[in-house]
Design an enzyme around this catalytic site. Sequence first.
Site, PDB file in Angstrom:
ATOM      1  N   GLU A 277     -13.619   6.937  -5.260  1.00  0.00           N
ATOM      2  CA  GLU A 277     -12.522   5.988  -5.056  1.00  0.00           C
ATOM      3  C   GLU A 277     -12.373   5.072  -6.275  1.00  0.00           C
ATOM      4  O   GLU A 277     -11.260   4.680  -6.636  1.00  0.00           O
ATOM      5  CB  GLU A 277     -12.766   5.153  -3.797  1.00  0.00           C
ATOM      6  CG  GLU A 277     -12.805   5.970  -2.508  1.00  0.00           C
ATOM      7  CD  GLU A 277     -11.517   6.751  -2.286  1.00  0.00           C
ATOM      8  OE1 GLU A 277     -10.434   6.222  -2.587  1.00  0.00           O
ATOM      9  OE2 GLU A 277     -11.601   7.901  -1.807  1.00  0.00           O
ATOM     10  N   TRP A 280     -10.378   7.098  -8.609  1.00  0.00           N
ATOM     11  CA  TRP A 280      -8.937   7.112  -8.354  1.00  0.00           C
ATOM     12  C   TRP A 280      -8.269   5.875  -8.963  1.00  0.00           C
ATOM     13  O   TRP A 280      -7.161   5.957  -9.502  1.00  0.00           O
ATOM     14  CB  TRP A 280      -8.657   7.175  -6.851  1.00  0.00           C
ATOM     15  CG  TRP A 280      -7.202   7.033  -6.526  1.00  0.00           C
ATOM     16  CD1 TRP A 280      -6.571   5.914  -6.059  1.00  0.00           C
ATOM     17  CD2 TRP A 280      -6.180   8.028  -6.686  1.00  0.00           C
ATOM     18  NE1 TRP A 280      -5.217   6.149  -5.915  1.00  0.00           N
ATOM     19  CE2 TRP A 280      -4.952   7.435  -6.290  1.00  0.00           C
ATOM     20  CE3 TRP A 280      -6.183   9.350  -7.122  1.00  0.00           C
ATOM     21  CZ2 TRP A 280      -3.749   8.134  -6.323  1.00  0.00           C
ATOM     22  CZ3 TRP A 280      -4.973  10.042  -7.148  1.00  0.00           C
ATOM     23  CH2 TRP A 280      -3.777   9.431  -6.746  1.00  0.00           C
ATOM     24  N   TRP A 308      17.997   9.794  -0.206  1.00  0.00           N
ATOM     25  CA  TRP A 308      17.332   9.034   0.849  1.00  0.00           C
ATOM     26  C   TRP A 308      18.339   8.672   1.934  1.00  0.00           C
ATOM     27  O   TRP A 308      19.531   8.567   1.678  1.00  0.00           O
ATOM     28  CB  TRP A 308      16.699   7.766   0.268  1.00  0.00           C
ATOM     29  CG  TRP A 308      15.683   8.042  -0.809  1.00  0.00           C
ATOM     30  CD1 TRP A 308      15.843   7.868  -2.150  1.00  0.00           C
ATOM     31  CD2 TRP A 308      14.372   8.564  -0.624  1.00  0.00           C
ATOM     32  NE1 TRP A 308      14.706   8.237  -2.822  1.00  0.00           N
ATOM     33  CE2 TRP A 308      13.782   8.673  -1.906  1.00  0.00           C
ATOM     34  CE3 TRP A 308      13.618   8.953   0.490  1.00  0.00           C
ATOM     35  CZ2 TRP A 308      12.486   9.148  -2.114  1.00  0.00           C
ATOM     36  CZ3 TRP A 308      12.332   9.421   0.289  1.00  0.00           C
ATOM     37  CH2 TRP A 308      11.773   9.515  -0.987  1.00  0.00           C
ATOM     38  N   ASN A 343      -7.489   2.398   4.407  1.00  0.00           N
ATOM     39  CA  ASN A 343      -6.900   3.414   3.536  1.00  0.00           C
ATOM     40  C   ASN A 343      -6.282   4.581   4.300  1.00  0.00           C
ATOM     41  O   ASN A 343      -5.202   5.060   3.960  1.00  0.00           O
ATOM     42  CB  ASN A 343      -7.943   3.943   2.553  1.00  0.00           C
ATOM     43  CG  ASN A 343      -7.335   4.880   1.526  1.00  0.00           C
ATOM     44  OD1 ASN A 343      -6.441   4.492   0.793  1.00  0.00           O
ATOM     45  ND2 ASN A 343      -7.791   6.122   1.497  1.00  0.00           N
ATOM     46  N   TRP A 361      10.396   5.515  -1.449  1.00  0.00           N
ATOM     47  CA  TRP A 361       9.025   5.003  -1.546  1.00  0.00           C
ATOM     48  C   TRP A 361       8.957   3.620  -2.177  1.00  0.00           C
ATOM     49  O   TRP A 361       8.042   2.839  -1.897  1.00  0.00           O
ATOM     50  CB  TRP A 361       8.150   5.976  -2.343  1.00  0.00           C
ATOM     51  CG  TRP A 361       8.578   6.198  -3.770  1.00  0.00           C
ATOM     52  CD1 TRP A 361       9.392   7.179  -4.251  1.00  0.00           C
ATOM     53  CD2 TRP A 361       8.224   5.402  -4.911  1.00  0.00           C
ATOM     54  NE1 TRP A 361       9.573   7.057  -5.601  1.00  0.00           N
ATOM     55  CE2 TRP A 361       8.857   5.983  -6.045  1.00  0.00           C
ATOM     56  CE3 TRP A 361       7.431   4.278  -5.093  1.00  0.00           C
ATOM     57  CZ2 TRP A 361       8.729   5.464  -7.325  1.00  0.00           C
ATOM     58  CZ3 TRP A 361       7.296   3.745  -6.372  1.00  0.00           C
ATOM     59  CH2 TRP A 361       7.940   4.340  -7.468  1.00  0.00           C
ATOM     60  N   TRP A 384       1.667   5.178  -3.638  1.00  0.00           N
ATOM     61  CA  TRP A 384       2.962   5.393  -2.975  1.00  0.00           C
ATOM     62  C   TRP A 384       3.646   6.643  -3.519  1.00  0.00           C
ATOM     63  O   TRP A 384       4.233   7.416  -2.759  1.00  0.00           O
ATOM     64  CB  TRP A 384       3.847   4.150  -3.125  1.00  0.00           C
ATOM     65  CG  TRP A 384       3.591   3.167  -2.035  1.00  0.00           C
ATOM     66  CD1 TRP A 384       2.740   2.103  -2.067  1.00  0.00           C
ATOM     67  CD2 TRP A 384       4.159   3.186  -0.726  1.00  0.00           C
ATOM     68  NE1 TRP A 384       2.738   1.460  -0.855  1.00  0.00           N
ATOM     69  CE2 TRP A 384       3.612   2.093  -0.009  1.00  0.00           C
ATOM     70  CE3 TRP A 384       5.080   4.000  -0.081  1.00  0.00           C
ATOM     71  CZ2 TRP A 384       3.950   1.811   1.303  1.00  0.00           C
ATOM     72  CZ3 TRP A 384       5.421   3.720   1.242  1.00  0.00           C
ATOM     73  CH2 TRP A 384       4.862   2.648   1.921  1.00  0.00           C
TER      74      TRP A 384
END
Length: 477
Positions: A277, A280, A308, A343, A361, A384
């Site tokens: 993590e 990331w 969208w 998370n 998003w 996102w």
Amino acid sequence: MANQTSDLKPVLVWLRRDLRLADNPALHTAVESGKPLILLYIKETNAARETGGASGVWLHHSLTALSKDIELKGGCLVLRSGEAAEILDDIIEQTGADEIHWNRRYEGWARDVDAAIKTDLKNRGIKVESHKANLLIEPWEVETKTGGFYKVFTPFWRAAKSVFTVDEPLSAPEEIKPFAGDLDSDDLADWGLLPTDPDWGSKMMALHSPGEAGAADRLASFLDGPVEDYAEQRDRPDDENGTSRLSPHLAFGEISPRQIWTATKNNYYVSDKFLTEIGWREFSYTLLFYNPQLASENYKSDFDKFEWASDEAKVEAWRHGQTGYPFVDAGMRELWQTGWQHNRVRMVCASFLIKHLLTDWRVGEAWYWDTLLEADPASNAASWQWVAGSGADASPYFRIFNPFSQGEKFDKNGDYVRKYLPELKNLPNKYLNQPWTAPAEVLAKAGVKLGETYPKPVVDHKAARERALAAYKESRA
């Protein structure tokens, strides 16, 4: 002041997202000079993006804690609001400082500001040094065989771990020699970071301990047992000790990734998933470094033509935990009440907004920027875009989280949903994640009136899923 002898001229340390004394290379180097120090934090009015509401609350308390820690070492923290270049010039002129240190930052606008200031000051004979402090590895230090940056996490992290060496963290200075002259400093309260009407910040902060000491305590508590079950427990939002909850501390630099890595590495076999993590986060900063508009533009430009179908009423229902899908609603209420969100729940809530509601998003990224205590500029945007499918190493477009099966799988006893949705606390587990399937007599016994005490689903799961798949396939055609 400006006529002091050269060896007494103060050194200026410009603090940003590095609000700590230990393992702070800029501060450490300045202390090693033996000169008087000016420790400065600037609320930059020309930042590309204003601090979000929740993260502003954290910043207030973090600066308060840092100021006290600095005072205990004999120094003081100077607070100023305005454009950094002007404020630095003012302090240099007032004090005669001829040396400045800061730790590097990676947002495009911030890098531009820092580069311009460094060039200007160096041209005027002032020593300027920037330092690596908030990442294990700089974005430019990991390259593909063709000289580019990695766009997929797994090979990035493999390459990063083969390249970097993690030195022992620097100790906090035993003493901070203060600059003897007078310097004006803003009153932190005047920055208006704390909400007053209503005061939602106090309730939020009751669950957190901003500051370097709070970060150290959080890490110690996590390593004292929970880390050993992290791989299994990290997906369970009902387990309050399943994750480290270090993200806000990391975002404001109250603890460094090097400190976390060093404290955790001896537990490697039980914490490799946790250290991934951290990886990331490193990957996210690499993406941000090479894509400065990561929070506002699709990483994959072919997503620019995606149509969208946002419905503002449904988006508002999502924001405030009123979608009719309990696991999603519990997550959004947790975010609103605590400034933090588990998370696993983040992924489900993001997927619901983007794919069930077919909402851009960027709408979700902006909401989390304002409501998350950490509001990390790299991780928030990268994550996102990952869910949307528009980012690097993105989740495939056809991956749509099932909002009720996720709850049934990861909140098996319903403790998480019941904590944030007390209106459903008497529903049996069988119906907790799909209350619309409960018989009338079960709803009545539980005191639930769909459409009154708890909303009906704003969309039908199956229909929404099929609409999203069709829209994504159309955009890829």
